[in-house]
Design a protein around this motif. Sequence first.
Motif, short mmCIF file in Angstrom:
data_model
loop_
_atom_site.label_atom_id
_atom_site.label_comp_id
_atom_site.label_asym_id
_atom_site.label_seq_id
_atom_site.Cartn_x
_atom_site.Cartn_y
_atom_site.Cartn_z
N MET A 91 1.05 -1.28 -0.09
CA MET A 91 0.04 0.09 0.01
C MET A 91 0.92 1.33 -0.02
O MET A 91 0.57 2.27 -0.62
CB MET A 91 -1.02 0.20 1.34
N PRO A 92 1.89 1.26 0.85
CA PRO A 92 2.67 2.74 0.62
C PRO A 92 3.22 2.90 -0.71
O PRO A 92 3.31 4.05 -1.13
CB PRO A 92 3.80 2.35 1.73
N SER A 93 3.76 1.73 -1.50
CA SER A 93 4.32 2.24 -2.79
C SER A 93 3.09 2.46 -3.50
O SER A 93 3.29 3.13 -4.74
CB SER A 93 5.00 0.71 -3.10
N LEU A 94 1.88 1.85 -3.47
CA LEU A 94 0.74 2.35 -4.34
C LEU A 94 0.38 3.91 -3.93
O LEU A 94 0.01 4.61 -4.88
CB LEU A 94 -0.28 1.57 -3.92
N ASP A 95 0.54 4.32 -2.95
CA ASP A 95 0.21 5.78 -2.50
C ASP A 95 1.47 6.45 -2.98
O ASP A 95 1.11 7.85 -3.65
CB ASP A 95 0.37 5.82 -0.84
N ASN A 96 2.61 6.19 -2.98
CA ASN A 96 3.70 6.80 -3.62
C ASN A 96 3.53 6.91 -5.34
O ASN A 96 3.61 8.04 -5.85
CB ASN A 96 4.97 6.29 -3.31
N LEU A 97 3.06 5.82 -5.87
CA LEU A 97 2.83 5.91 -7.41
C LEU A 97 1.73 6.82 -7.67
O LEU A 97 1.95 7.71 -8.80
CB LEU A 97 2.31 4.42 -7.84
N GLN A 98 0.64 6.84 -6.72
CA GLN A 98 -0.41 7.91 -6.93
C GLN A 98 0.09 9.31 -6.99
O GLN A 98 -0.19 10.25 -7.60
CB GLN A 98 -1.45 7.47 -6.31
N ALA A 99 0.88 9.61 -6.07
CA ALA A 99 1.47 10.86 -5.75
C ALA A 99 2.20 11.30 -6.86
O ALA A 99 2.17 12.47 -7.50
CB ALA A 99 2.30 10.70 -4.54
N GLU A 100 3.02 10.39 -7.29
CA GLU A 100 3.84 10.56 -8.67
C GLU A 100 3.27 10.90 -10.11
O GLU A 100 3.44 11.71 -10.87
CB GLU A 100 5.06 9.77 -8.79
N VAL A 108 -4.49 5.55 -9.39
CA VAL A 108 -4.63 4.07 -8.43
C VAL A 108 -6.02 4.01 -8.06
O VAL A 108 -6.43 4.76 -7.20
CB VAL A 108 -3.43 3.97 -7.62
N VAL A 109 -6.74 2.95 -8.17
CA VAL A 109 -8.03 2.85 -7.79
C VAL A 109 -7.70 1.52 -6.75
O VAL A 109 -7.84 0.44 -7.22
CB VAL A 109 -8.87 2.44 -8.53
N ALA A 110 -7.32 1.72 -5.57
CA ALA A 110 -7.12 0.45 -4.68
C ALA A 110 -8.45 0.39 -3.88
O ALA A 110 -9.06 1.23 -2.97
CB ALA A 110 -6.10 1.18 -3.54
N LEU A 111 -9.04 -0.62 -4.37
CA LEU A 111 -10.46 -1.10 -3.70
C LEU A 111 -10.47 -2.13 -2.84
O LEU A 111 -9.91 -3.22 -2.95
CB LEU A 111 -11.19 -1.49 -5.03
N ALA A 172 3.70 -6.32 -5.39
CA ALA A 172 4.83 -5.52 -6.35
C ALA A 172 5.18 -4.17 -5.57
O ALA A 172 4.43 -3.59 -4.77
CB ALA A 172 4.29 -5.33 -7.61
N ILE A 173 6.48 -3.73 -6.12
CA ILE A 173 7.03 -2.41 -5.63
C ILE A 173 6.51 -1.39 -6.80
O ILE A 173 7.01 -1.22 -7.59
CB ILE A 173 8.59 -2.41 -5.78
N TRP A 174 5.34 -0.79 -6.46
CA TRP A 174 4.75 0.19 -7.54
C TRP A 174 5.46 1.33 -7.64
O TRP A 174 5.14 2.03 -8.68
CB TRP A 174 3.05 0.33 -7.10
N ASP A 175 6.04 1.62 -6.81
CA ASP A 175 6.83 3.07 -7.11
C ASP A 175 8.22 3.07 -7.36
O ASP A 175 8.99 3.87 -7.42
CB ASP A 175 6.76 3.98 -5.64
#
Length: 190
Positions: A91-100, A108-111, A172-175
């Motif tokens: 989740m933190p890497s998804l948050d960073n991906l959305q930020a960038e 990113v739609v984290a459902l 995965a490492i999304w960021d």
Amino acid sequence: MAILRRLATIVLAGVLAGHVIAADSAPVQAAEPPAFSGEKRPFVYAAGRPEVPDLAFTGPDGKALKLSDFRGKVVLLNLWATWCPPCVKEMPSLDNLQAELGGEDFEVVALSLDRGGQGQVEPFFMETDLQHLTMYLDPAMTAMKAIKPPGLPVSLLIDAQGREIGRLSGEAIWDGDEAKAFIRHFMQEG
């Protein structure tokens, strides 16, 4: 003989332009998308880019939403739950991906599939300091029935027309640079 020369010139021009010419189809791009893998599994492309079911879910304000509300953007749909350790880890890497990358062209739609809904997910968002993801909720787990993943987390990359590019099962490492280059490839596709 002149017809053969003309045909050879047309074929050569198509090859030089980076396209494959087929009698009954549009030109196909020669460039292949970059590879991407999660922690344990590779991203798997969907044959023929099928349309993704128009999932119904809610936002943090209780507003009813549908996946089609995001048409026009490339979407990374991530099905997750607070009780799933690999989900929590990514989740933190998804948050960073959305930020960038998040904006007009990507989201990113984290459902969350937590049965406790917002009462369960909101404290997790606060404890984990997720500031860029929107809290999307599916406590009835309808997405599980529609998508039929083998487990959680699962992430579907969806093109701007609502079709599944492919999916990755597991974390995965999304960021990371590899993931961002992978997603940017499809954002540029249009």
